[in-house]
Design a protein around this motif. Structure first.
Motif, PDB file in Angstrom:
ATOM      1  N   GLY A 249      -3.755  -0.381   9.945  1.00  0.00           N
ATOM      2  CA  GLY A 249      -2.857   0.238  10.921  1.00  0.00           C
ATOM      3  C   GLY A 249      -3.452   1.575  11.324  1.00  0.00           C
ATOM      4  O   GLY A 249      -3.980   1.744  12.407  1.00  0.00           O
ATOM      5  N   THR A 250      -3.447   2.519  10.364  1.00  0.00           N
ATOM      6  CA  THR A 250      -4.137   3.789  10.593  1.00  0.00           C
ATOM      7  C   THR A 250      -5.569   3.759  10.022  1.00  0.00           C
ATOM      8  O   THR A 250      -6.342   4.667  10.273  1.00  0.00           O
ATOM      9  CB  THR A 250      -3.389   4.942   9.900  1.00  0.00           C
ATOM     10  N   GLY A 251      -5.863   2.749   9.200  1.00  0.00           N
ATOM     11  CA  GLY A 251      -7.186   2.645   8.572  1.00  0.00           C
ATOM     12  C   GLY A 251      -7.267   3.392   7.240  1.00  0.00           C
ATOM     13  O   GLY A 251      -8.317   3.382   6.579  1.00  0.00           O
TER      14      GLY A 251
ATOM     15  N   ASN B 293       0.818  -1.216   0.000  1.00  0.00           N
ATOM     16  CA  ASN B 293       0.000   0.000   0.000  1.00  0.00           C
ATOM     17  C   ASN B 293       0.853   1.269   0.000  1.00  0.00           C
ATOM     18  O   ASN B 293       0.320   2.365  -0.050  1.00  0.00           O
ATOM     19  CB  ASN B 293      -0.962  -0.010   1.187  1.00  0.00           C
ATOM     20  N   LYS B 294       2.174   1.125   0.066  1.00  0.00           N
ATOM     21  CA  LYS B 294       3.024   2.313   0.213  1.00  0.00           C
ATOM     22  C   LYS B 294       3.001   3.197  -1.026  1.00  0.00           C
ATOM     23  O   LYS B 294       2.860   4.401  -0.928  1.00  0.00           O
ATOM     24  CB  LYS B 294       4.473   1.906   0.539  1.00  0.00           C
TER      25      LYS B 294
ATOM     26  N   ASN C 106       7.157   0.764   7.836  1.00  0.00           N
ATOM     27  CA  ASN C 106       7.145   0.556   6.381  1.00  0.00           C
ATOM     28  C   ASN C 106       6.922   1.881   5.669  1.00  0.00           C
ATOM     29  O   ASN C 106       7.426   2.121   4.575  1.00  0.00           O
ATOM     30  CB  ASN C 106       6.016  -0.410   5.992  1.00  0.00           C
TER      31      ASN C 106
ATOM     32  N   TYR D 128       0.982  -7.271   9.642  1.00  0.00           N
ATOM     33  CA  TYR D 128      -0.273  -6.905   8.971  1.00  0.00           C
ATOM     34  C   TYR D 128      -0.912  -8.074   8.215  1.00  0.00           C
ATOM     35  O   TYR D 128      -1.975  -8.566   8.579  1.00  0.00           O
ATOM     36  CB  TYR D 128      -0.027  -5.752   7.995  1.00  0.00           C
TER      37      TYR D 128
ATOM     38  N   LYS E  20      -0.341   4.833  -1.429  1.00  0.00           N
ATOM     39  CA  LYS E  20      -0.605   5.973  -0.545  1.00  0.00           C
ATOM     40  C   LYS E  20       0.282   7.171  -0.892  1.00  0.00           C
ATOM     41  O   LYS E  20      -0.133   8.304  -0.749  1.00  0.00           O
ATOM     42  CB  LYS E  20      -0.376   5.559   0.921  1.00  0.00           C
TER      43      LYS E  20
ATOM     44  N   THR F   8      -5.774   2.759   4.288  1.00  0.00           N
ATOM     45  CA  THR F   8      -5.955   1.866   3.136  1.00  0.00           C
ATOM     46  C   THR F   8      -7.413   1.412   3.063  1.00  0.00           C
ATOM     47  O   THR F   8      -8.037   1.446   1.996  1.00  0.00           O
ATOM     48  CB  THR F   8      -5.008   0.646   3.266  1.00  0.00           C
TER      49      THR F   8
ATOM     50  N   THR G 150      -0.718  -6.151   1.293  1.00  0.00           N
ATOM     51  CA  THR G 150      -0.236  -4.764   1.388  1.00  0.00           C
ATOM     52  C   THR G 150       1.286  -4.685   1.567  1.00  0.00           C
ATOM     53  O   THR G 150       1.804  -3.622   1.932  1.00  0.00           O
ATOM     54  CB  THR G 150      -0.947  -4.056   2.552  1.00  0.00           C
TER      55      THR G 150
END
Ligand SMILES: Cc1ncc(COP(=O)(O)O)c(C=O)c1O
Length: 306
Positions: free
Chosen positions: A188-190, A55-56, A84, A270, A59, A192, A298
């Motif tokens: 993690g933070t939501g 997802n990096k 990450n 994750y 994002k 994604t 992810t």
């Protein structure tokens, strides 16, 4: 920044993007899935780039673009010693000739984790701060909101949790050509998850798996990232394995077996927890026969080096 520099940086951003490709969708064949008459596919975002995987890139893509158009010369962000997010950001910064600063939770360790070593190698300035100061930083959400930010510095909240990140995550949806009933992602933070929810607008069930213990606050965080009410999503809080970055032999064994059976490496923070949780929910008949489930891999495999 002189006018030609922005053009040059944008061209660099594009050339960085050429390193990426549309990630494959892999079907998982497993006796449990057959028994429950379910289909499971994994969207292999872990394969999209050797460093900025999962997802990096999703994002960071539009965030970097925005930072460049704002004339940013330095991106300031925050994360843990195995982050990450910081890992991907430091690499992108190095590729784009952008300075990066990372606020790291906790004291400077005597021995650096492989992640911290990479961050330094890629030129990120590391600032170690107390847990209390780290928590304080979480209140700053906008790119220009961090107090003391200097000219041409751009603030990026933890995990890249911004609206632009949601837009990048939504690109995943455009790449999936199959019809499906359920879409899963770790949280993690939501951010994604919020990106997926905002792209699907309630048309399929979206299921998040919290990597943190007591992740109930994620519901609120996802809602505020979405900025409006969207139905048909849920975050499972039951598969945290004791808390963020905690694991046990059961999880590690599951991941090992998954690798042996399906040739897909998961990470214990994750994706391992998500896939474990998904198989448990399948075992408990949470899904209807003949449903097709897609789980997003992810990435995050760099963190396993620790
Ligand atoms: C590999 C991996 N998967 C999932 C997540 C969770 O993503 P989010 O913070 O967007 O919920 C992260 C953290 O950003 C991550 O590094």
């Amino acid at each position: 920044m002189w006018p030609g520099q922005l053009k040059m940086l944008n061209a660099k951003l594009e050339s960085l993007e050429y390193g990426f490709f549309q990630s494959p969708l892999t079907q998982i064949f497993d006796p449990l899935l057959e028994q429950k008459q379910l289909e499971l596919w994994i969207k292999r975002d872990d394969l999209i780039h050797p460093v900025i995987s999962g997802n990096k890139w999703r994002k960071l893509k539009y965030i970097l673009d925005h930072a460049l158009t704002q004339g940013a010369e330095c991106i300031v962000s925050m994360g843990g010693a195995y982050s990450n997010h910081l890992h991907a950001l430091a690499f992108a910064g190095q590729q784009l000739n952008l300075k990066t600063i990372g606020y790291i939770r906790g004291e400077r360790p005597k021995k650096f984790s492989p992640t911290l070593t990479d961050l330094e190698l890629w030129g990120m300035e590391l600032r170690f701060i107390s847990r209390t100061d780290f928590r304080e930083l979480r209140q700053y959400k906008r790119y220009d909101s961090l107090p003391g930010l200097q000219k041409a510095q751009y603030w990026l909240p933890e995990g890249g949790a911004t609206e632009l990140a949601l837009k990048g995550v939504a690109d995943i949806i455009d790449e999936i050509e199959l019809d499906y009933d359920v879409l899963c992602a770790p949280c993690g933070t939501g951010t994604t998850l919020a990106g997926l929810i905002s792209a699907k607008q309630g048309r399929v069930k979206i299921l998040g798996f919290s990597a943190l213990k007591g992740g109930g606050f994620l519901n609120q965080d996802v809602n505020s990232l979405l900025n409006r009410q969207i139905a048909n999503w849920q975050i499972s809080l039951d598969y945290h394995f004791g808390g963020f970055a905690k694991s046990n032999n059961e999880l590690l064994l599951f991941m090992q077996q998954f690798l042996t059976r399906h040739a897909i490496t998961l990470d214990p923070v994750y994706t391992g927890k998500m896939i474990y949780g998904l198989f448990d929910l399948i075992q408990k008949d949470t899904f209807k026969p003949r449903q097709r489930i897609i789980a997003i891999h992810t990435g995050g495999l760099q963190g396993r080096r620790a």
